[in-house]
Design an enzyme around this catalytic site. Structure first.
Site, PDB file in Angstrom:
ATOM      1  N   CYS A  27       0.830  -1.215   0.000  1.00  0.00           N
ATOM      2  CA  CYS A  27       0.000   0.000   0.000  1.00  0.00           C
ATOM      3  C   CYS A  27       0.861   1.261   0.000  1.00  0.00           C
ATOM      4  O   CYS A  27       0.357   2.349  -0.236  1.00  0.00           O
ATOM      5  CB  CYS A  27      -0.939   0.009   1.205  1.00  0.00           C
ATOM      6  SG  CYS A  27      -0.037   0.016   2.764  1.00  0.00           S
ATOM      7  N   CYS A  45      -2.408  -3.371   8.754  1.00  0.00           N
ATOM      8  CA  CYS A  45      -2.053  -1.997   9.131  1.00  0.00           C
ATOM      9  C   CYS A  45      -1.520  -1.974  10.571  1.00  0.00           C
ATOM     10  O   CYS A  45      -0.600  -1.212  10.880  1.00  0.00           O
ATOM     11  CB  CYS A  45      -3.263  -1.083   9.011  1.00  0.00           C
ATOM     12  SG  CYS A  45      -4.189  -1.318   7.481  1.00  0.00           S
ATOM     13  N   CYS A  62      -3.034   4.936   6.025  1.00  0.00           N
ATOM     14  CA  CYS A  62      -4.488   4.861   6.095  1.00  0.00           C
ATOM     15  C   CYS A  62      -4.979   5.098   7.534  1.00  0.00           C
ATOM     16  O   CYS A  62      -4.181   5.156   8.475  1.00  0.00           O
ATOM     17  CB  CYS A  62      -4.943   3.490   5.630  1.00  0.00           C
ATOM     18  SG  CYS A  62      -4.506   2.203   6.798  1.00  0.00           S
ATOM     19  N   ASP A  74       2.303   2.622   2.551  1.00  0.00           N
ATOM     20  CA  ASP A  74       2.217   3.391   3.806  1.00  0.00           C
ATOM     21  C   ASP A  74       3.507   3.256   4.622  1.00  0.00           C
ATOM     22  O   ASP A  74       4.164   2.223   4.592  1.00  0.00           O
ATOM     23  CB  ASP A  74       1.018   2.909   4.631  1.00  0.00           C
ATOM     24  CG  ASP A  74      -0.291   3.282   3.957  1.00  0.00           C
ATOM     25  OD1 ASP A  74      -0.249   4.067   2.991  1.00  0.00           O
ATOM     26  OD2 ASP A  74      -1.343   2.797   4.393  1.00  0.00           O
TER      27      ASP A  74
HETATM   28 FE1  FES Z   1      -1.494   0.556   4.244  1.00  0.00          FE
HETATM   29 FE2  FES Z   1      -3.321   0.386   6.075  1.00  0.00          FE
HETATM   30  S1  FES Z   1      -3.624   0.298   3.942  1.00  0.00           S
HETATM   31  S2  FES Z   1      -1.197   0.424   6.336  1.00  0.00           S
END
Ligand code: FES
Length: 129
Positions: free
Chosen positions: A35, A104, A60, A37
């Site tokens: 993702c 996450c 997120c 992140d």
């Molecule tokens: Fe990437 Fe939650 S979608 S950490």
């Protein structure tokens, strides 16, 4: 049923311990390649007790809520206890995350582990000098 618990929403909208510790004793940064992140944890440690913790998360809502809750769970705790913090415990403290959002919370566990590893390696270096 709402997708997110009240606690997730609370920690997402008003995250605790956001920021940077300039003279941190341990820093850990992790990312999720899928993702994109990123989460960074800063720890201040005195006598093996985590006296302060701050985080920066570019991610997120679940990642932000997980980092916020994780900082609350380890603040004031001994390093040994923080090492045992699992993503499951973080998710439980948030009254659960949807299954597809559990990864996450893994970021929070990993970022803390990495910051603690950084702290330990700095300590070893100091004791060798
Ligand atoms: Fe990437 Fe939650 S979608 S950490």
């Amino acid at each position: 049923m709402a997708l997110y618990s009240d606690k997730v929403m609370d920690h997402f909208l008003q995250p605790r311990n956001v920021g940077v510790i300039e003279d941190a004793d341990g820093v850990g940064e992790v990312g999720n390649a899928k993702c994109g992140d990123i989460m960074k944890m800063y720890l201040k440690i005195d006598d093996d007790i985590i006296t302060d913790v701050k985080f920066e998360t570019f991610g997120c809502a679940s990642a932000i809520a997980s980092s916020s809750m994780a900082t609350e769970l380890i603040k004031g705790q001994p390093v040994e206890d923080a090492l045992k913090l699992t993503n499951k415990a973080v998710a439980e403290a948030l009254d659960g995350l949807p299954d597809y959002k559990m990864h996450c919370s893994v970021l929070a566990e990993e970022a803390i582990q990495k910051a603690l590893e950084d702290y330990k390696s700095k300590q070893e270096n100091t004791s060798q000098n």
